[in-house]
Design a protein around this motif. Structure first.
Motif, mmCIF file in Angstrom:
data_model
loop_
_atom_site.group_PDB
_atom_site.id
_atom_site.type_symbol
_atom_site.label_atom_id
_atom_site.label_comp_id
_atom_site.label_asym_id
_atom_site.label_seq_id
_atom_site.Cartn_x
_atom_site.Cartn_y
_atom_site.Cartn_z
ATOM 1 N N LEU A 144 11.007 19.994 9.447
ATOM 2 C CA LEU A 144 9.864 19.477 8.685
ATOM 3 C C LEU A 144 10.263 18.541 7.558
ATOM 4 N N GLY A 145 11.545 18.522 7.228
ATOM 5 C CA GLY A 145 11.996 17.762 6.064
ATOM 6 C C GLY A 145 11.635 16.296 6.083
ATOM 7 N N VAL A 146 11.492 15.706 7.272
ATOM 8 C CA VAL A 146 11.148 14.282 7.345
ATOM 9 C C VAL A 146 9.654 14.055 7.174
ATOM 10 N N THR A 182 6.003 28.333 19.334
ATOM 11 C CA THR A 182 6.378 27.408 20.402
ATOM 12 C C THR A 182 5.948 25.975 20.080
ATOM 13 N N ILE A 183 5.230 25.772 18.991
ATOM 14 C CA ILE A 183 4.731 24.456 18.607
ATOM 15 C C ILE A 183 5.898 23.506 18.309
ATOM 16 N N SER A 184 5.732 22.227 18.617
ATOM 17 C CA SER A 184 6.785 21.248 18.346
ATOM 18 C C SER A 184 6.767 20.857 16.869
ATOM 19 N N PRO A 185 7.875 20.349 16.351
ATOM 20 C CA PRO A 185 7.916 19.937 14.938
ATOM 21 C C PRO A 185 6.835 18.918 14.582
ATOM 22 N N ASP A 186 6.614 17.923 15.438
ATOM 23 C CA ASP A 186 5.593 16.922 15.151
ATOM 24 C C ASP A 186 4.202 17.539 15.150
ATOM 25 N N GLU A 187 3.955 18.432 16.092
ATOM 26 C CA GLU A 187 2.648 19.104 16.135
ATOM 27 C C GLU A 187 2.452 19.986 14.915
ATOM 28 N N LEU A 188 3.514 20.652 14.473
ATOM 29 C CA LEU A 188 3.409 21.502 13.287
ATOM 30 C C LEU A 188 3.133 20.657 12.053
ATOM 31 N N ALA A 189 3.808 19.521 11.922
ATOM 32 C CA ALA A 189 3.561 18.635 10.785
ATOM 33 C C ALA A 189 2.117 18.154 10.785
ATOM 34 N N ALA A 190 1.590 17.830 11.966
ATOM 35 C CA ALA A 190 0.198 17.384 12.063
ATOM 36 C C ALA A 190 -0.759 18.516 11.697
ATOM 37 N N GLU A 225 0.849 -1.192 0.000
ATOM 38 C CA GLU A 225 0.000 0.000 0.000
ATOM 39 C C GLU A 225 0.882 1.238 0.000
ATOM 40 N N SER A 226 0.640 2.122 -0.936
ATOM 41 C CA SER A 226 1.501 3.294 -1.086
ATOM 42 C C SER A 226 1.346 4.239 0.101
ATOM 43 N N GLU A 227 2.426 4.930 0.399
ATOM 44 C CA GLU A 227 2.388 5.924 1.458
ATOM 45 C C GLU A 227 1.620 7.151 0.984
ATOM 46 N N PRO A 228 1.044 7.929 1.918
ATOM 47 C CA PRO A 228 0.343 9.150 1.521
ATOM 48 C C PRO A 228 1.285 10.096 0.783
ATOM 49 N N ARG A 229 0.738 10.813 -0.179
ATOM 50 C CA ARG A 229 1.553 11.770 -0.925
ATOM 51 C C ARG A 229 2.130 12.812 0.022
ATOM 52 N N ARG A 230 3.412 13.085 -0.140
ATOM 53 C CA ARG A 230 4.042 14.105 0.696
ATOM 54 C C ARG A 230 3.546 15.489 0.310
ATOM 55 N N LEU A 231 3.169 16.259 1.296
ATOM 56 C CA LEU A 231 2.633 17.582 1.044
ATOM 57 C C LEU A 231 3.733 18.547 0.628
#
Length: 227
Positions: free
Chosen positions: A37-39, A119-127, A12-18
């Motif tokens: 954000l690069g990852v 102040t947002i974390s990288p993971d929260e920003l990606a979400a 199953e393909s991964e979601p398209r990278r935004l």
């Protein structure tokens, strides 16, 4: 039969990278966001000024634009107003150090789909980026209250404010500083314009809002939580 050429069954393909575009006038901050954000997404470009951002968004039409609020020449709101209607498929997420009510409401009124602080974390920003790309509205918890308050204050209306919307970005900036008690000379220094230009902007604001002095303007701005 030698040399089996059967291809593996694809998983199953991964979601398209935004595709994300970053607008901020601080190079060190842009570099940090790009690295973090690069990852998660493809940061396809960046801009340090409003004109650069407008041109690049038109050229690349990213999925999501991360916008700084306070930049010269009108900041994030100026970018939004110049591009949002022409490229309705592009989503905008404000990313700012400011948590002031007037900034949050102003960017949402201009068309941003969300507003988060730096102040947002990288993971929260990606979400948050993924949610905005999917059409959701995203806010840092405290900031969501400003939007709810704006609706509660005018339950029969949208966030549009016809009186405020007739002012230009620069006139809003001058009005906000004036309402905070800045003298004309201080406003000129803060905005890198001449005192004569400040006087012209104040005269225009007074005329558009049909008021006679800065004290009336200050009360009007306070009522709208612009101070």
């Amino acid at each position: 039969m030698s040399g089996d050429t059967t291809q593996p069954v694809p998983t199953e393909s991964e979601p398209r990278r935004l595709r994300v575009f970053l607008v901020d006038d601080h190079a060190m901050f842009r570099a940090g966001v790009r690295a973090e954000l690069g990852v998660h997404v493809d940061v396809i470009g960046e801009a340090a000024t409003v004109p650069e951002a407008i041109s690049a968004i038109a050229a690349h039409q990213p999925d999501v634009v991360l916008l700084d609020v306070h930049m010269p020449e009108g900041g994030g709101r100026a970018v939004l107003e110049a591009t949002r209607r022409a490229y309705p498929q592009v989503r905008f997420l404000a990313l700012s150090v400011s948590d002031a009510a007037e900034d949050v409401i102003g960017l949402i009124r201009a068309g941003a789909r969300g507003y988060v602080t730096k102040t947002i974390s990288p993971d929260e920003l990606a979400a948050a980026i993924r949610r905005v790309a999917d059409g959701d509205a995203v806010f840092s918890p405290r900031l969501a209250g400003f939007v709810l308050d704006a609706f509660a204050a005018r339950p029969d209306a949208s966030l549009a404010d016809p009186e405020l919307d007739q002012l230009t970005n620069r006139e809003r900036e001058v009005l906000r500083l004036l309402a905070r008690g800045y003298a004309y000379k201080e406003i000129a220094k803060e905005l890198y314009i001449s005192i004569k230009t400040v006087e012209t902007h104040v005269s225009n604001v007074l005329r558009k809002l049909q008021m006679s002095n800065r004290y009336e303007l200050s009360r009007w701005a306070a009522d709208r939580r612009l101070v």
